[in-house]
Design an enzyme around this catalytic site. Structure first.
Site, PDB file in Angstrom:
ATOM      1  N   LEU A   1     -74.423 -53.173  16.166  1.00 52.77           N
ATOM      2  CA  LEU A   1     -74.803 -52.280  17.276  1.00 52.77           C
ATOM      3  C   LEU A   1     -74.464 -50.847  16.888  1.00 52.77           C
ATOM      4  O   LEU A   1     -73.795 -50.144  17.618  1.00 52.77           O
ATOM      5  CB  LEU A   1     -74.038 -52.675  18.549  1.00 52.77           C
ATOM      6  CG  LEU A   1     -74.351 -54.014  19.192  1.00 52.77           C
ATOM      7  CD1 LEU A   1     -73.423 -54.249  20.363  1.00 52.77           C
ATOM      8  CD2 LEU A   1     -75.778 -54.068  19.668  1.00 52.77           C
ATOM      9  N   GLY A   2     -74.865 -50.421  15.724  1.00 50.70           N
ATOM     10  CA  GLY A   2     -74.518 -49.078  15.203  1.00 50.70           C
ATOM     11  C   GLY A   2     -74.812 -47.943  16.157  1.00 50.70           C
ATOM     12  O   GLY A   2     -75.465 -47.007  15.895  1.00 50.70           O
ATOM     13  N   THR A   3     -74.428 -47.795  17.153  1.00 53.76           N
ATOM     14  CA  THR A   3     -74.498 -47.372  18.522  1.00 53.76           C
ATOM     15  C   THR A   3     -74.047 -45.957  18.817  1.00 53.76           C
ATOM     16  O   THR A   3     -73.228 -45.410  18.105  1.00 53.76           O
ATOM     17  CB  THR A   3     -73.603 -48.339  19.290  1.00 53.76           C
ATOM     18  OG1 THR A   3     -74.029 -49.607  19.054  1.00 53.76           O
ATOM     19  CG2 THR A   3     -73.461 -48.072  20.708  1.00 53.76           C
ATOM     20  N   THR A   4     -74.502 -45.429  19.930  1.00 51.64           N
ATOM     21  CA  THR A   4     -73.800 -44.334  20.614  1.00 51.64           C
ATOM     22  C   THR A   4     -73.512 -44.817  22.025  1.00 51.64           C
ATOM     23  O   THR A   4     -74.447 -45.202  22.738  1.00 51.64           O
ATOM     24  CB  THR A   4     -74.670 -43.076  20.697  1.00 51.64           C
ATOM     25  OG1 THR A   4     -75.174 -42.784  19.401  1.00 51.64           O
ATOM     26  CG2 THR A   4     -73.864 -41.894  21.198  1.00 51.64           C
TER      27      THR A   4
END
Lengths: 212, 238, 268
Positions: free
Chosen positions: A10-13
């Protein structure tokens, strides 16, 4: 703990902030496997209890497993005791995160409203610590927007102000970070309850005409 | 194929973040295998070169209409399996050398001359070989059908029937039995051209069922005393 | 009576683990498991869900099986498409479907989609990705039609249309252009068929036919070989061997029974 081969990232912000009546939470919707976008419409804001939600970042499977366990604990807790506070939920998350830090790659933002302390935001980074904060950002895209958030966050914002702050911050992070993107999901938690918002990819503001 | 401009890099992205920040050595692999099967058959007065038209790599199809066989002269056809880029550049080089021969001697190269040329060309790259498996079909100086198969560094020999490429292991035993009559006690009459073509089609139908790199379409080159004729035949496209 | 035999509790058997580690050090390579290239697809429509899969199983560059079934039964109202390690998808779905069957017999109620999803994801998470099953789970329960994908590491998500496997990059293009809310049943079936066919033709790991399962309220329809997009050529030659083709190298006849003349049979 790095991701295992083939694991869904979930390389996410993700972001959450206190405002006048409670808390607002926001997340992008991109999930990746390496360079492939495996999901463009993921839901990274998960409900733990009626008025306690969390944002997930890191391994998709680790964060789901932990939040499923805590969700179950809080169900039992609310039967035996009163409604859980946001801090109770966050402490349970911390405990699991700390005890299993060798095998987990998971970071969370827990936010919610309870009658004892109103709206609260807690951040749980990798390793099992827990911090209370007026606002919190994490995930791979968050590094691009620390300055923006530090300079623009104010206490006791109105709801619309707070939502705009979240939306703009996420839009900026998503435009720079390749692992963040898709649409924006937001949640507003107040005494009255939970309101969920969705901003479609095509309605996300461009960096040069952010709505303030 | 993995092209990387420098040999050593700090892999900062790291696929899935696995090698984040750790120096990883990366190699440039100059070869690929693009699949495809080619079959050569020879009879008393004919020879056949057939190849499928699929070009692929890994699980991807690059082309469904890539001709792997080329007509070189009125009595020779060259088919290539293995790495397609090497196959093309090898074909191009052979054609050019044949052109020079024509200018020097005012005649076409004979089938035997072409096979010797192909062999020495392959051997000239002994230590950085063309990753190509060649099959040359045609008629010799007496008008008899011949098929030669080559390995990637130039070793070659005549065979009544031979297969190169990704489906060779599946097809070779079938044509050995049906064309060279291996393990058959009776039935040794020479095969007519018409029947040979039918066997070729069935061979490819069968291999396309089981080899994922063979399919789409079949090019059949028929070499007789009257020259080279071609025929197309559809294969499975999945 | 006392006994030293410890009863098996189920789960995996690791008896050969140390031996195999030793053999590997000696230079033995372990057998490869069948990891099939696959195209599996699922989509929601107005009042149900369609699941679709190709039927090819590959081992390296060879087609191992031209007609395998990749959509497996979980419950009468829940089915599952599997990609990844063939044995893992087979055994996980079999295990969960048996547990759900027992649960139905105890409770006397229809299985819930969420039960199947949670049991599958918890099993996969427990094994930390070592069970290589990538699944698309589709079903219809009291909450209406549902569709989810489950990754080998144990994460799951609900989506209105999903594709997985090596052919997913080809199939997703069809879904992204054609899927809309409240599709008609036939339109959804056609779309899923075309998505799987995109995988069949453009991904070498996928091939042969399209199998479909349509799940609606109180009705599940299995459509085996809904589409056969790769017609079979009739043979161009006759391959019947002539008598005498196989050489007789030696001949020996042994009398195993003694035949004695009896009275003639009465045939009057």
């Amino acid at each position: 703990m790095p991701l295992k081969p083939g694991e869904l990232d979930l390389g996410t912000t993700i972001i959450a902030a206190e405002f006048k009546d409670g808390v607002v939470m926001g997340a992008d919707t991109r999930a990746t496997m390496g360079s492939y976008i495996s999901t463009r419409n993921a839901n990274k804001i998960t409900q733990l209890h009626e008025k306690i939600h969390l944002c997930r970042s890191g391994s998709s499977s680790d964060t789901q497993a932990i939040s499923d366990i805590v969700k179950y604990y809080l169900q039992l807790y609310s039967i035996v005791n009163e409604e859980p506070t946001t801090l109770t939920a966050a402490e349970l998350m911390r405990e699991l995160n700390y005890n299993n830090k060798e095998v987990l790659s998971a970071a969370f933002i827990v936010a919610g409203w309870d009658k004892h302390s109103g709206g609260n935001v807690y951040i749980l980074p990798l390793g099992g610590t827990l911090h209370k904060a007026p606002f919190a950002i994490t995930g791979s895209g968050s590094t691009y927007i620390y300055g923006y958030c530090d300079s623009l966050y104010r206490k006791n914002m109105e709801k619309e102000e707070a939502l705009n702050f979240l939306k703009n911050a996420l839009a900026l992070a998503m435009s720079r970070d390749g692992s963040s993107g898709g649409s924006i999901r937001m949640a507003v938690i107040t005494e009255e309850g939970v309101e969920r918002l969705y901003i479609h990819n095509k309605d996300i503001p461009e960096y040069n005409d952010l709505e303030n | 194929m993995n092209f990387v401009p420098t040999a050593l890099e700090f892999d900062t992205y790291g696929q899935n973040g696995q090698n984040g920040g750790v120096p990883t050595s990366l190699y440039f692999d100059p070869y690929d295998n693009n699949g495809g099967t080619a079959l050569g058959l020879s009879g008393e007065d004919y020879s056949i070169v057939a190849s499928d038209t699929r070009q692929s790599s890994g699980f991807d199809i690059y082309s469904r209409c890539d001709q792997k066989a080329t007509k070189l002269t009125e009595n020779s056809v060259l088919a290539l399996g293995g790495f397609r880029a090497d196959g093309r550049s090898l074909t191009k080089r052979i054609i050019q050398r044949m052109e020079w021969y024509r200018h020097a001697h005012e005649k076409e190269m004979s089938f035997r001359a072409i096979s010797q040329l192909l062999s020495v060309t392959l051997y000239s790259r002994r230590f950085f070989p063309y990753y190509a498996f060649s099959l040359l079909g045609g008629l010799d100086e007496n008008g008899k059908g011949v098929v030669c198969s080559f390995d990637s560094v130039g070793s070659y020999h005549d065979e009544p029937s031979c297969v190169v490429g990704s489906g060779s292991a599946l097809m070779q035993s079938f044509v050995d039995n049906q064309i060279a009559f291996h393990n058959q006690q009776v039935n040794n009459e020479p095969i007519s051209l018409e029947k040979a073509i039918r066997i070729v089609k069935d061979s490819f139908d069968g291999v396309a069922e089981r080899d994922i790199y063979t399919g789409d379409s079949l090019d059949i080159f028929i070499i007789t005393r009257d020259g080279v004729t071609t025929e197309q035949y559809p294969l499975r496209k999945d | 009576m006392e006994t030293n035999i410890i009863p098996r509790k189920g789960g995996f058997n690791f008896d050969n683990y140390k031996r195999n580690l030793f053999l590997e050090q000696k230079g033995l390579t372990l057998p490869k498991v069948t990891k099939t290239g696959t195209t599996i697809v699922g989509a929601l429509f107005k009042d149900g869900v369609v699941l679709g899969a190709d039927t090819r199983a590959t081992g390296g560059s060879i087609v191992q099986d031209k007609d395998i079934i990749k959509i497996s039964y979980i419950a009468p109202n829940i089915y599952c498409c599997g990609a990844g390690t063939a044995a893992d998808t087979l055994f996980t779905t079999a295990l969960i479907s048996s547990q759900l069957e027992l649960h139905r017999l105890t409770t006397g109620r229809q299985s819930r989609f969420n039960s199947a999803e949670t049991m599958l994801k918890q099993l996969l998470f427990r094994h930390q990705g070592h069970i290589g099953a990538a699944l698309i789970l589709g079903g219809y329960d009291i909450n209406g039609p549902v569709l989810a994908h489950i990754y080998p590491h144990g994460s799951s998500e609900h989506h209105p249309y999903i594709t997985m496997g090596s052919g997913s990059l080809a199939a997703v293009s069809v879904l992204e252009t054609r899927w809309t809310k409240n599709l008609e049943r036939q339109d959804a079936i056609d779309m899923v068929k075309d998505a799987v066919e995109a995988g069949i033709f453009n991904d070498l790991g996928s091939g042969s036919n399209v199998n479909l399962v349509v799940i609606e309220k109180n009705k599940t329809e299995s459509l085996r070989e809904y589409s056969k997009p790769t017609p079979h050529h009739p043979k161009n030659c006759d391959y019947k061997y002539k008598r005498g083709t196989t050489a007789i190298l030696k001949e020996s006849i042994k009398d195993l029974v003694v035949v004695t003349d009896g009275e003639a049979m009465d045939i009057s």
